[in-house]
Every structure is written in C-alpha cells, then in structure tokens.
Design a protein around this motif. Structure first.
Motif, PDB file in Angstrom:
ATOM      1  N   SER B  20     110.201  41.408 -46.153  1.00 48.57           N
ATOM      2  CA  SER B  20     109.480  41.254 -47.409  1.00 48.57           C
ATOM      3  C   SER B  20     108.931  42.606 -47.853  1.00 48.57           C
ATOM      4  O   SER B  20     108.898  42.921 -49.037  1.00 48.57           O
ATOM      5  CB  SER B  20     108.416  40.164 -47.273  1.00 48.57           C
ATOM      6  N   ARG B  21     108.529  43.463 -46.888  1.00 48.45           N
ATOM      7  CA  ARG B  21     108.027  44.785 -47.252  1.00 48.45           C
ATOM      8  C   ARG B  21     109.149  45.684 -47.779  1.00 48.45           C
ATOM      9  O   ARG B  21     108.970  46.427 -48.747  1.00 48.45           O
ATOM     10  CB  ARG B  21     107.357  45.434 -46.054  1.00 48.45           C
ATOM     11  N   GLU B  22     110.307  45.601 -47.124  1.00 44.59           N
ATOM     12  CA  GLU B  22     111.443  46.415 -47.583  1.00 44.59           C
ATOM     13  C   GLU B  22     111.840  46.060 -49.008  1.00 44.59           C
ATOM     14  O   GLU B  22     112.141  46.925 -49.827  1.00 44.59           O
ATOM     15  CB  GLU B  22     112.648  46.207 -46.649  1.00 44.59           C
ATOM     16  N   ILE B  23     111.824  44.753 -49.285  1.00 44.25           N
ATOM     17  CA  ILE B  23     112.220  44.324 -50.630  1.00 44.25           C
ATOM     18  C   ILE B  23     111.153  44.726 -51.650  1.00 44.25           C
ATOM     19  O   ILE B  23     111.477  45.206 -52.737  1.00 44.25           O
ATOM     20  CB  ILE B  23     112.502  42.802 -50.648  1.00 44.25           C
ATOM     21  N   GLU B  24     109.886  44.593 -51.265  1.00 45.01           N
ATOM     22  CA  GLU B  24     108.818  45.050 -52.159  1.00 45.01           C
ATOM     23  C   GLU B  24     109.003  46.539 -52.482  1.00 45.01           C
ATOM     24  O   GLU B  24     108.826  46.962 -53.620  1.00 45.01           O
ATOM     25  CB  GLU B  24     107.447  44.836 -51.513  1.00 45.01           C
ATOM     26  N   ASP B  25     109.375  47.319 -51.454  1.00 47.64           N
ATOM     27  CA  ASP B  25     109.599  48.745 -51.685  1.00 47.64           C
ATOM     28  C   ASP B  25     110.695  48.980 -52.718  1.00 47.64           C
ATOM     29  O   ASP B  25     110.575  49.863 -53.569  1.00 47.64           O
ATOM     30  CB  ASP B  25     109.964  49.455 -50.376  1.00 47.64           C
ATOM     31  N   LEU B  26     111.771  48.194 -52.603  1.00 46.18           N
ATOM     32  CA  LEU B  26     112.867  48.343 -53.578  1.00 46.18           C
ATOM     33  C   LEU B  26     112.369  48.029 -54.986  1.00 46.18           C
ATOM     34  O   LEU B  26     112.727  48.699 -55.949  1.00 46.18           O
ATOM     35  CB  LEU B  26     114.031  47.401 -53.229  1.00 46.18           C
ATOM     36  N   PHE B  27     111.519  46.995 -55.101  1.00 44.81           N
ATOM     37  CA  PHE B  27     110.991  46.606 -56.409  1.00 44.81           C
ATOM     38  C   PHE B  27     110.109  47.733 -56.974  1.00 44.81           C
ATOM     39  O   PHE B  27     110.211  48.098 -58.136  1.00 44.81           O
ATOM     40  CB  PHE B  27     110.146  45.323 -56.298  1.00 44.81           C
ATOM     41  N   ILE B  28     109.243  48.279 -56.114  1.00 42.70           N
ATOM     42  CA  ILE B  28     108.300  49.310 -56.562  1.00 42.70           C
ATOM     43  C   ILE B  28     109.046  50.583 -56.975  1.00 42.70           C
ATOM     44  O   ILE B  28     108.737  51.199 -57.991  1.00 42.70           O
ATOM     45  CB  ILE B  28     107.256  49.601 -55.458  1.00 42.70           C
ATOM     46  N   GLU B  29     110.080  50.903 -56.192  1.00 45.69           N
ATOM     47  CA  GLU B  29     110.915  52.069 -56.502  1.00 45.69           C
ATOM     48  C   GLU B  29     111.467  52.004 -57.924  1.00 45.69           C
ATOM     49  O   GLU B  29     111.645  53.006 -58.590  1.00 45.69           O
ATOM     50  CB  GLU B  29     112.083  52.050 -55.514  1.00 45.69           C
ATOM     51  N   LYS B  30     111.755  50.785 -58.387  1.00 51.63           N
ATOM     52  CA  LYS B  30     112.307  50.614 -59.736  1.00 51.63           C
ATOM     53  C   LYS B  30     111.205  50.308 -60.755  1.00 51.63           C
ATOM     54  O   LYS B  30     111.453  49.681 -61.790  1.00 51.63           O
ATOM     55  CB  LYS B  30     113.350  49.489 -59.739  1.00 51.63           C
ATOM     56  N   SER B  31     110.003  50.706 -60.424  1.00 51.20           N
ATOM     57  CA  SER B  31     108.817  50.575 -61.304  1.00 51.20           C
ATOM     58  C   SER B  31     108.444  49.140 -61.686  1.00 51.20           C
ATOM     59  O   SER B  31     107.988  48.910 -62.798  1.00 51.20           O
ATOM     60  CB  SER B  31     108.942  51.381 -62.599  1.00 51.20           C
ATOM     61  N   PHE B  32     108.647  48.206 -60.792  1.00 52.69           N
ATOM     62  CA  PHE B  32     108.113  46.861 -61.019  1.00 52.69           C
ATOM     63  C   PHE B  32     106.724  46.810 -60.372  1.00 52.69           C
ATOM     64  O   PHE B  32     106.547  47.341 -59.269  1.00 52.69           O
ATOM     65  CB  PHE B  32     109.036  45.796 -60.418  1.00 52.69           C
ATOM     66  N   SER B  33     105.749  46.226 -61.065  1.00 53.72           N
ATOM     67  CA  SER B  33     104.383  46.186 -60.523  1.00 53.72           C
ATOM     68  C   SER B  33     104.056  44.808 -59.961  1.00 53.72           C
ATOM     69  O   SER B  33     104.458  43.800 -60.528  1.00 53.72           O
ATOM     70  CB  SER B  33     103.362  46.482 -61.620  1.00 53.72           C
ATOM     71  N   PRO B  34     103.274  44.799 -58.871  1.00 53.05           N
ATOM     72  CA  PRO B  34     102.946  43.507 -58.266  1.00 53.05           C
ATOM     73  C   PRO B  34     101.968  42.712 -59.110  1.00 53.05           C
ATOM     74  O   PRO B  34     101.114  43.282 -59.778  1.00 53.05           O
ATOM     75  CB  PRO B  34     102.303  43.891 -56.932  1.00 53.05           C
TER      76      PRO B  34
END
Lengths: 212, 320
Positions: B20-34
């Motif tokens: 779940s952390r790895e996927i969150e990192d991918l999301f953040i890398e593409k400028s998606f905010s939590p």
C-alpha cells in the motif's frame, strides 16, 4: 502454449461432453470406465477433471478450471460470475411449473406454495412475475409434494414428463429451456483467449455439422 | 485472510503495508494528493443516489433521530463532498487509501480495503493518458505478466441510442453481452427485430477485441455513428501512447466490455494478473456521476483491490 484445465460433470452430462470433445479430436485421453478423476492430455496441453455436476461452476468460478461444461439449470441456480460462451445443445430439458390439473398459479392476494430443489431460480422467476410464494425446499421426489398437500405446485426439471404423468401431475407453465453450456473463468478468458476461442469455435462448427 | 499463527498474520500485514505504501508513492509521484473520505454518510441521501444498491448490503446505525451508514463506497463519498465546492475549470488530482464496509446476510460486516485515484476537471484525453499510465505502472511494479483490458462504453451506448428499445430490453442486452453469451444474445435479438445493419454489430460484438488494428479493420465494415467513431478514435490515441511506453503487449482492447456499475461513460479498463482470480484494477471515465451532485465535472479514476493484490503476491514464510 498455456495449460488448460477443463472441468466436466461425472455422469450422463459428462459422457455427452466427452463425445463432443472427441468429435473435434480432443478428449481421447479420457477413459470413461476408469474411476480416475484427472486425465491429462500432454499432446494438447489439456487436463480434464471430473467433479459433481453442481461443483463444475465452483471449480470454474474459482479459476481451478479454465473451462467447464454444465447444465443451464445449475447456472441459473448458482448465479455464478462466469462467461457462458457456447450452447452445446445436448442435455436438453425444461424448467417447468407442474401441478395437479387445472391448478392456478397466479393469484392476486394469495401466497402460492412451491416445492422445489431449485429455490433461487424459483424465487427469481416468481419475483419477476410479482406472484408471492412460499418456498418448500426439497432434495428429491418433488412430485410427491402437491399430492400430499405439502405444496400447491412444484418447480422442477422436466425431460420427458413421464414421472409427472405417472404421479398424476402435468406441466402448467414452461419457464426456461435448459441445455449444456460451455463456461469460462473470467480471468482465463483474458489470458488464454486464443486457445479458448479455438476450442469454442471447433465445438461450435461440429455442432452445426451435426445439426444438418 | 485468517491466520492461526501470529507470525503469519504479522508477515501478511507487513506485506500489505509495504504494497500500500509503494502504491501511494506511485500516486504521489504523479502529483495526486491524499484525501480522507468521511466514515459516515446520511442513509437517506445515500440511497436516493444509489438506487441500484441493495438496502441490506450497507451497514446502518441509528444516531439520535438519524439513520447513518458506514461508507459503502469511496468514489461516491469523495465526489459528493467535493463536486459542490469545486470551482469552475479547477483541476484536482486526489487519491485515497481507506476501508469500506459491506453488510452480508446475518449481520456479517466485512471490511474491504480500497485504494484509488480520481482525476477531476480534465476532459481531454490527457486525463485518460495520465490515469491509464498510472494504472499500468502499478500493475507492472509487481509482475510483467499482466493484461490491462480497455474498452469504451461510448461504442455500445452510441449504438443503443440509435435503437428504439426499452430500458429493460437494453439492460437485458447488456447482461447477455456481459456474460459473453453469444447464442443467447442471437436468440434474443431475433425477438427484437432490429434493423439488419445494427443487428450485425451485436451479433459480432465479441469479435471486436484484440489489437487496435483488428478492431478498426472489423469495425469499419459495420454501421457507425459519430459517438461510435469517437469511441474508436479514443482507443487509437490510447494505443499510440501505450505503444510509446512499450506496453502494447499488455493491452487488450475490447469493445464488448460492460462494467458492473452503470455510471461509466467513455473509456473503461480492468487490470488482471494470471495468478489472481479477479481484477486488481478497475476504472474509467464517469462524468455522468458528478452531475447528480450539482454540476457536471469531467472525472476519471480507478481503484486498486489491495486485499486481492496482497493475496496474489503474499508468499507464506516470506520475510519481507
């Protein structure tokens, strides 16, 4: 080439299925007289497993088998999330409502008592027709129920109608046409598409030939 | 998953945390905010929007004089809170990682983990590109052996709009296409008596899949209106950028794709691994859904079935 696993029903439907595969040059590794449950065909990369008819859907839905042959009655009852890509045309019969002569089915303000081995199919069918029912789930000898006053009608598979006739019952309404279906696991369909499509097309062509 | 040994349970939970952390990192890398979706929703307003959701499948409780539900879906929850406040022409890229609650028979409450992204306010195909590229990235991270199946609901909808059929007849057609039940579809079409040029498409709908060339070659033989043409053109654009990324071998286009949820309109996609028995990723464009909450805002996104992903890649005894 990927390995394919095909789940077949033990018994009559299974024997018909073996014949259908043999017509397209497959299934020669199966020995119907043997008590073995798994037969592998190394040449075509297929293994066949033999299970209880009602379990074919479970094996395919869970991806243990890629393909399976099963009666539409079992598919209706299980409401499984599998693809039904071919009607194989054998194992034909009907889902019917039967009862004593002149028994009415649709009543506005009365609950109909229905005895059946197939509660889900029955529930769905009457719900669509807005008839309130009470289901009496039986495991066999369903024909007895209306005779002894356990139910008003029965819902059952009818092939020749001989059992009904012998017990003084008759078909009041036909619900669905039933026959054997080739079912496919959703993920297998995606990953083994060409192989599955190839088998389905061969089966379809051989069916059309035998129709002529 | 249930475990007897505590070590197994901890290892499994560790794996889930890692993924779940790895996927969150991918999301953040593409400028998606939590974003944190609210846990409770008002029962009345939830049911009024989700007419197809079965009342008994949501977890309800009474608070004062009000009935509340534990969030049964995240996209809907986010959209409902954001759309009314979203400024015109604003673009928003958000992601979530949260639990939803489902009620099964006999008050058996199940928690399901959902992660996903939503891209709001971008109507151009650039949104499709970003979201699909991100989905491919997630899938590729765990195995090269995966398939992303991509369809476009505009194709079938464009066709249905030409047909004089009732809502029930349309649903029945969709159900038969969903089950890939060619023979039942053919029998049903006989009873509808549609014009030949449109009938032909439905009979051959399952052949409209594979590579983009296979689809375009076949589709040009059939009837086509503007919306259907647009559907195919969008797939061509997607094909081009997947080709540039070198991921064409993982893509399978399918114009017969039907989603379980009705609110998708446009590109739809599902990601599979051969070792898992259900889709890990599913998503698409759902502009129509936002309209229910006040204004129509372009929206596209996908969700990741984290539990299924962990089940697929968790190896017992692995020390991660």
């Amino acid at each position: 080439m990927n390995y394919l696993t095909i789940a077949l029903a033990k018994g009559r439907l299974g024997n018909e299925s073996i014949k259908a595969f043999q017509k397209i040059g497959l299934g020669n590794s199966i020995d119907p007289t043997s008590r073995k449950l798994i037969f592998s065909d190394k040449e075509n990369n297929i293994s066949y497993i033999f299970v209880k008819p009602s379990d074919v859907v479970t094996y395919v839905q869970n991806g243990v088998a890629d393909l399976g042959i099963v009666g539409k009655d079992i598919l209706l009852e299980s409401n499984a999330n599998v693809y039904e890509i071919l009607d194989l045309g054998f194992g034909k019969c009907k889902f019917s409502i039967a009862g004593i002569k002149n028994q009415g089915i649709y009543r506005k303000d009365e609950v109909l008592k229905v005895a059946t081995k197939y509660p889900e199919t029955t529930k769905q069918y009457f719900k669509e027709r807005q008839q309130k029912i009470e289901i009496i789930k039986l495991n066999g000898s369903v024909e007895l129920a209306p005779l002894v006053g356990l139910s008003d009608v029965i819902v059952d598979l009818v092939e020749t109608g001989n059992t009904l006739k012998a017990n003084g019952l008759q078909v009041i309404e036909d619900m669905f046409d039933i026959s054997a279906r080739l079912i496919v696991n959703r993920v297998s369909y995606r990953f083994k598409y060409d192989q599955i499509q190839n088998i389905a097309e061969k089966l379809e062509r051989s069916l059309m030939k035998s129709d002529d | 998953m249930e475990f007897i040994k505590i070590e197994d349970e901890i290892n499994y939970s560790k794996k889930r945390f890692q993924l779940s952390r790895e996927i969150e990192d991918l999301f953040i890398e593409k400028s998606f905010s939590p974003i944190n979706p609210t846990l409770f929703e008002d029962y009345e307003s939830f049911i009024s929007v989700n007419k197809r959701v079965k009342e008994e499948s949501v977890v309800k409780f009474i608070h004062g004089a009000k009935i509340l539900v534990l969030r049964p879906d995240i996209t809907m929850n986010i959209i409902k809170n954001i759309i009314p406040r979203l400024q015109d022409n604003a673009k928003l890229k958000i992601f979530y990682n949260a639990t939803i609650f489902k009620n099964f028979a006999n008050l058996n409450i199940k928690e399901v983990r959902q992660m996903g992204v939503e891209y709001l306010g971008e109507s151009s195909i650039n949104a499709e590109r970003e979201v699909i590229e991100l989905a491919l990235k997630v899938l590729k991270k765990y195995s090269d052996d995966f398939i992303l199946e991509i369809g476009n609901s505009k194709y079938l909808n464009g066709l249905f709009n030409e047909l004089k059929i009732s809502r029930e007849e349309k649903d029945k057609l969709k159900n038969l296409i969903y089950k890939k039940s060619k023979f039942e579809l053919i029998n049903y079409l006989k009873t509808l008596g549609l014009p030949e040029e449109k009938n032909e498409i439905l009979i051959n709908i399952f052949r409209l899949q594979g590579s983009i060339n296979e689809i375009t070659n076949l589709a040009t033989n059939y009837f086509m209106n503007e919306e259907m043409m647009q559907a195919i053109n969008e797939l061509i654009t997607i094909n081009d950028f997947c080709e540039k990324n070198g991921l064409l071998k993982n893509i399978h286009f399918d114009l017969s794709m039907i989603t379980e949820l009705d609110y998708y309109e446009g590109i739809i996609f599902k990601g599979f691994y051969p070792s898992s028995n259900s889709e890990i990723i599913s998503g698409g464009r759902y502009d129509a859904l936002t309209k229910i909450f006040g204004k129509k805002v372009p929206a596209i996104g996908f969700s990741v079935d984290l539990d299924e992903l962990v089940r697929t890649f968790y190896v017992r005894g692995e020390n991660s």
